[in-house]
Design a protein around this motif. Structure first.
Motif, PDB file in Angstrom:
ATOM      1  N   TYR A 153       0.815  -1.208   0.000  1.00 47.83           N
ATOM      2  CA  TYR A 153       0.000   0.000   0.000  1.00 47.83           C
ATOM      3  C   TYR A 153       0.849   1.258   0.000  1.00 47.83           C
ATOM      4  N   GLY A 154       2.131   1.142   0.257  1.00 46.82           N
ATOM      5  CA  GLY A 154       3.039   2.269   0.115  1.00 46.82           C
ATOM      6  C   GLY A 154       3.104   3.234   1.278  1.00 46.82           C
ATOM      7  N   PHE A 155       2.486   2.945   2.397  1.00 47.40           N
ATOM      8  CA  PHE A 155       2.556   3.879   3.516  1.00 47.40           C
ATOM      9  C   PHE A 155       3.152   3.272   4.777  1.00 47.40           C
ATOM     10  N   CYS A 156       3.588   2.047   4.725  1.00 47.54           N
ATOM     11  CA  CYS A 156       4.167   1.398   5.904  1.00 47.54           C
ATOM     12  C   CYS A 156       5.607   1.846   6.114  1.00 47.54           C
ATOM     13  N   SER A 157       5.985   1.894   7.361  1.00 47.63           N
ATOM     14  CA  SER A 157       7.346   2.246   7.745  1.00 47.63           C
ATOM     15  C   SER A 157       7.650   1.492   9.027  1.00 47.63           C
ATOM     16  N   PRO A 158       8.908   1.545   9.513  1.00 47.49           N
ATOM     17  CA  PRO A 158       9.228   0.860  10.781  1.00 47.49           C
ATOM     18  C   PRO A 158       8.405   1.385  11.958  1.00 47.49           C
ATOM     19  N   GLU A 159       7.901   2.621  11.834  1.00 45.88           N
ATOM     20  CA  GLU A 159       7.145   3.217  12.935  1.00 45.88           C
ATOM     21  C   GLU A 159       5.646   2.928  12.848  1.00 45.88           C
ATOM     22  N   SER A 160       5.178   2.300  11.775  1.00 46.01           N
ATOM     23  CA  SER A 160       3.752   2.045  11.623  1.00 46.01           C
ATOM     24  C   SER A 160       3.511   0.559  11.394  1.00 46.01           C
ATOM     25  N   SER A 161       2.250   0.185  11.487  1.00 50.25           N
ATOM     26  CA  SER A 161       1.904  -1.201  11.217  1.00 50.25           C
ATOM     27  C   SER A 161       0.622  -1.223  10.394  1.00 50.25           C
ATOM     28  N   LEU A 162       0.408  -2.303   9.715  1.00 46.93           N
ATOM     29  CA  LEU A 162      -0.759  -2.462   8.859  1.00 46.93           C
ATOM     30  C   LEU A 162      -1.528  -3.670   9.346  1.00 46.93           C
TER      31      LEU A 162
END
Length: 124
Positions: free
Chosen positions: A1-10
């Motif tokens: 989805y292109g918005f994940c980073s180490p600081e976020s989760s899906l």
């Protein structure tokens, strides 16, 4: 989805049970919405007292009150004036002197110990 980073989760939810387990309302557009709505019809959401965003327990309220008092006294305490440049230099010089004295002490003790060991060897 292109918005994940180490600081976020899906969190990918497909089944109605997944929505229920995670305490998330199923969007009307989701294919599992009808089944989710049927499963949750008449069920009241479980409120866990003391959880984030929920009413606090008595113990938590005591902690909050103590923290509020500490914060209040901190805010009301005036900030001490900054030390002058001369005072800062003097304090730094004192710290350096103390550090050099501490460094010398162990060396002197070490030398005394070495000397006493040499004496013992010579006496033997």
């Amino acid at each position: 989805y292109g918005f994940c980073s180490p600081e976020s989760s899906l969190l990918m939810l497909y089944d109605p049970e997944q929505f229920v387990e995670n305490g998330i309302d199923c969007p009307k557009e989701h294919p599992a919405h009808a089944k989710w709505k049927a499963e949750t019809a008449g069920a009241s959401p479980e409120v866990k007292k003391g959880e984030i965003g929920e009413p606090k327990t008595e113990e938590q309220m005591k902690v909050v009150s103590r923290l509020a008092e500490v914060l209040k006294s901190y805010v009301q305490t005036p900030i001490p004036p900054q030390a002058s440049e001369e005072q800062r230099r003097q304090e730094e010089q004192q710290r350096r002197q103390q550090a050099s004295e501490e460094q010398r002490r162990p060396l002197g003790q070490q030398r005394r110990q070495q000397a006493s060991e040499e004496q013992r060897r010579q006496e033997e």
